[in-house]
Design a protein around this motif. Structure first.
Motif, PDB file in Angstrom:
ATOM      1  N   LYS A  83      31.878  36.379  34.325  1.00 29.86           N
ATOM      2  CA  LYS A  83      31.880  36.748  32.903  1.00 29.86           C
ATOM      3  C   LYS A  83      30.481  37.149  32.445  1.00 29.86           C
ATOM      4  O   LYS A  83      30.295  38.155  31.742  1.00 29.86           O
ATOM      5  CB  LYS A  83      32.407  35.574  32.069  1.00 29.86           C
ATOM      6  N   LYS A  87      41.493  40.285  37.290  1.00 33.84           N
ATOM      7  CA  LYS A  87      40.901  41.396  36.545  1.00 33.84           C
ATOM      8  C   LYS A  87      39.383  41.434  36.719  1.00 33.84           C
ATOM      9  O   LYS A  87      38.777  42.506  36.839  1.00 33.84           O
ATOM     10  CB  LYS A  87      41.285  41.295  35.071  1.00 33.84           C
ATOM     11  N   GLN A  88      38.749  40.256  36.754  1.00 33.76           N
ATOM     12  CA  GLN A  88      37.305  40.196  37.011  1.00 33.76           C
ATOM     13  C   GLN A  88      36.999  40.728  38.416  1.00 33.76           C
ATOM     14  O   GLN A  88      36.047  41.488  38.618  1.00 33.76           O
ATOM     15  CB  GLN A  88      36.798  38.759  36.867  1.00 33.76           C
ATOM     16  N   THR A 137      37.206  33.050  39.491  1.00 29.32           N
ATOM     17  CA  THR A 137      37.408  34.384  38.927  1.00 29.32           C
ATOM     18  C   THR A 137      38.881  34.773  38.812  1.00 29.32           C
ATOM     19  O   THR A 137      39.699  34.363  39.632  1.00 29.32           O
ATOM     20  CB  THR A 137      36.705  35.449  39.796  1.00 29.32           C
ATOM     21  N   THR A 138      39.173  35.612  37.820  1.00 26.09           N
ATOM     22  CA  THR A 138      40.536  36.112  37.631  1.00 26.09           C
ATOM     23  C   THR A 138      40.699  37.417  38.413  1.00 26.09           C
ATOM     24  O   THR A 138      39.701  38.073  38.762  1.00 26.09           O
ATOM     25  CB  THR A 138      40.806  36.413  36.148  1.00 26.09           C
ATOM     26  N   ARG A 166      43.401  28.361  40.957  1.00 26.22           N
ATOM     27  CA  ARG A 166      42.102  28.986  40.703  1.00 26.22           C
ATOM     28  C   ARG A 166      41.728  28.864  39.218  1.00 26.22           C
ATOM     29  O   ARG A 166      40.558  28.634  38.892  1.00 26.22           O
ATOM     30  CB  ARG A 166      42.133  30.466  41.115  1.00 26.22           C
ATOM     31  N   ARG A 167      42.736  29.020  38.340  1.00 26.19           N
ATOM     32  CA  ARG A 167      42.463  28.872  36.915  1.00 26.19           C
ATOM     33  C   ARG A 167      41.986  27.452  36.613  1.00 26.19           C
ATOM     34  O   ARG A 167      41.015  27.247  35.879  1.00 26.19           O
ATOM     35  CB  ARG A 167      43.726  29.201  36.109  1.00 26.19           C
ATOM     36  N   LEU A 219      46.995  31.308  41.912  1.00 33.58           N
ATOM     37  CA  LEU A 219      46.404  31.716  40.636  1.00 33.58           C
ATOM     38  C   LEU A 219      46.264  30.529  39.688  1.00 33.58           C
ATOM     39  O   LEU A 219      45.246  30.374  39.005  1.00 33.58           O
ATOM     40  CB  LEU A 219      47.257  32.821  40.006  1.00 33.58           C
ATOM     41  N   ASP A 220      47.281  29.679  39.648  1.00 35.01           N
ATOM     42  CA  ASP A 220      47.226  28.451  38.823  1.00 35.01           C
ATOM     43  C   ASP A 220      46.075  27.560  39.268  1.00 35.01           C
ATOM     44  O   ASP A 220      45.304  27.046  38.452  1.00 35.01           O
ATOM     45  CB  ASP A 220      48.539  27.664  38.948  1.00 35.01           C
ATOM     46  N   LEU A 222      49.086  38.456  34.886  1.00 39.56           N
ATOM     47  CA  LEU A 222      47.856  37.817  35.369  1.00 39.56           C
ATOM     48  C   LEU A 222      46.921  38.796  36.094  1.00 39.56           C
ATOM     49  O   LEU A 222      45.881  38.406  36.598  1.00 39.56           O
ATOM     50  CB  LEU A 222      48.201  36.654  36.313  1.00 39.56           C
ATOM     51  N   PHE A 225      34.443  31.715  37.329  1.00 36.57           N
ATOM     52  CA  PHE A 225      34.838  32.546  36.196  1.00 36.57           C
ATOM     53  C   PHE A 225      33.626  32.850  35.311  1.00 36.57           C
ATOM     54  O   PHE A 225      33.408  33.998  34.897  1.00 36.57           O
ATOM     55  CB  PHE A 225      35.919  31.807  35.379  1.00 36.57           C
TER      56      PHE A 225
END
Length: 526
Positions: free
Chosen positions: A501, A479-480, A476-477, A470-471, A467-468, A447, A497
């Motif tokens: 993006k 990596k972002q 945002t992830t 937030r998804r 993380l779950d 992740l 997100f």
């Protein structure tokens, strides 16, 4: 009796823990938020299931309180195990028991190990003592609920050696914000009290030494109290009976209407009733009133029994946090205690998330010279601490850039999403302290989180849950966050997100350079 929202949530959470097979669980509620009502309703639920329930406490007042509240809120009666009183042969499904009585072998052996299905421990921060553990070991298969008002992670960590989970926690700031407890204003009296010669005993300051150390300051303390609190209803906590009696005399001499109670007071009930009715406006005691006594009209607490134990400090302050008609806040008076170690409890420790914020709060309160609202001070201190952390983080990010990591450091992620609960997390329970599983580490890396810094299962679990969440919320992830913050954008963790993006797509379309006209440090999302 209709429960408040948080009380009903607590009740359901406790039942849910037991249903999941978690045998020993905790309920944390601030003093004044109705913990006895909550566990009375839990008892009612268990009795409906045909169970027998034991309520354990270490003081008679707590047992009487539990029996009264149980009858008021559920209509259930109970038997008593205390001194010569016994529940043997009683048809009641609920027993309130003194731990000093129940721990005796002769008394314990009268009960089969499976006699009680559930056990409630009032003031659970006491339950690690040998006396409680002897009783709990005898009824080892019973479900156990510990109830406490302790606000401190250190206490929680100790309790985590026996309890397996925290079923529900309602915090002091939340209770104040939602109007169930009185706001607290803290003021530091500019008196330097030297405790450097006081010995340590059982993890706290020795009471005898404290009494001797306080004596030279009592006249000055009384004079300062007169300046700021002469019209208030005050409870004063002192280390020794003789210190409490001496201070009462001083207070009466300068104009207060003061009374003193201690364990030997024959007229204790009368004095407490007179104080409640307004005959006295100051009540001095040597740690007698920390538990099991309520007087909601108290609007000033003076702690002259300095302590390192958060649960004890919380109990003292809790005598003044209840609501009362015409009461606008609780005034909490603190002093410039001088100790060799910075381990002393201050007002800040009631609500601060960690020691760093508590120290920043204490400094603000000491320098102000006027009463300050604890919540406002906490907000400012937290912002200051975060600013300092961000400065340190910026240096760390510079190093990370040079190392060209492909993954985001957990601290960067936590700071970016402004998750105080994650970056100040300390494991409490046994399973949380265990190393993270291989599967957890692999999932974190997949992740976008660098797993090297995650050294316990509790932190890994919290991160994966966040993380779950937030998804699911479209944020945002990792990596972002890494990509954009490496290019100087701020707090990308709070963006959606899709926003991130779109910006990354623009940068990609511009040859992986930030487009002209965009200043990353001043960039604000719509």
């Amino acid at each position: 009796m209709e429960l408040r929202t948080y009380q009903q949530e607590a009740r359901e959470s406790i039942q849910s823990e037991w249903e999941k097979g978690i045998q020993r669980t905790l309920l944390v509620l601030p003093t004044g938020c109705g913990k006895t009502i909550v566990f009375s309703k839990v008892i009612e639920d268990r009795v409906r299931l045909g169970e027998r329930v034991l309520v354990l406490a270490h003081r008679g007042e707590l047992l009487d309180q539990a029996a009264d509240k149980l009858a008021q809120s559920t209509g259930l009666g109970c038997a008593t195990e205390k001194a010569e009183q016994t529940s043997i042969g009683s048809w009641f499904r609920v027993v309130v028991g003194s731990v000093q009585t129940m721990m005796r072998d002769k008394r314990l052996q009268q009960f089969a190990p499976d006699y009680f299905d559930s056990i409630i421990i009032d003031e659970a921060h006491h339950c690690l003592s040998d006396s409680y553990q002897r009783v709990l070991a005898h009824f080892k298969d019973a479900n156990v609920l510990g109830v406490t008002a302790t606000p401190d992670r250190g206490d929680m960590r100790n309790l985590g050696s026996y309890f397996e989970s925290l079923a529900y926690e309602y915090t002091l700031p939340k209770a104040i914000k939602e109007g169930y407890l009185s706001p607290i204003k803290a003021m530091t009296i500019p008196l330097k009290l030297d405790l450097s010669s006081v010995r340590q005993q059982s993890g706290d300051f020795a009471a005898n030494d404290l009494g001797t150390a306080l004596d030279p300051y009592l006249e000055q303390i009384a004079a300062e109290m007169w300046k700021v609190a002469q019209d208030r209803k005050i409870v004063v906590f002192l280390p020794l009976v003789k210190t409490s009696q001496k201070f009462t005399e001083i207070l009466n001499r300068i104009g207060f209407r003061a009374a003193e109670v201690n364990g030997e007071s024959q007229d204790r009930a009368e004095v407490l009733a007179d104080f409640d009715a307004g005959k006295y406006n100051v009540l001095c005691n040597s740690m007698l009133l920390t538990e099991g006594w309520d007087c909601p009209s108290v609007d000033c607490v003076v702690v002259l029994r300095p302590t390192k134990v958060r649960s004890l400090y919380s109990q003292m302050v809790g005598r003044g946090t209840r609501l009362f008609p015409g009461k606008t806040e609780l005034l909490l008076l603190d002093f410039l205690w001088h100790t060799e170690r910075h381990e002393l409890c201050h007002p800040a420790h009631l609500i601060a998330e960690n020691e760093e914020i508590a120290q920043a709060m204490t400094k603000q309160i000491e320098e102000a010279g006027v009463p300050l609202d604890l919540e406002a001070v906490e907000k400012q201190a937290a912002e200051d601490v975060i600013a300092q952390r961000e400065e340190a983080l910026a240096k760390l990010l510079e190093e990370m850039k040079r190392r060209k990591r492909k993954l985001v450091d957990p601290l960067q992620f936590e700071m970016s999403i402004q998750a105080e609960d994650l970056y100040s997390y300390v494991p409490s329970f046994g399973w949380e302290m265990a190393p993270p599983s291989e599967k957890q580490l692999q999932t974190l890396e997949k992740l976008g989180i660098l797993p090297d810094e995650i050294d316990n299962a509790g932190k890994a679990t919290k991160l994966l849950e966040r993380l779950d969440k937030r998804r699911a919320e479209g944020l945002t992830t990792p990596k972002q966050i890494r990509f954009l913050e490496q290019r100087g954008f701020q707090h990308v963790g709070t963006w959606s997100f899709e926003t991130a993006k779109r910006l990354i797509d623009r940068i990609a379309g511009n040859g992986w350079r930030v487009p002209e006209g965009i200043n990353p440090r001043e960039y604000h999302v719509e």
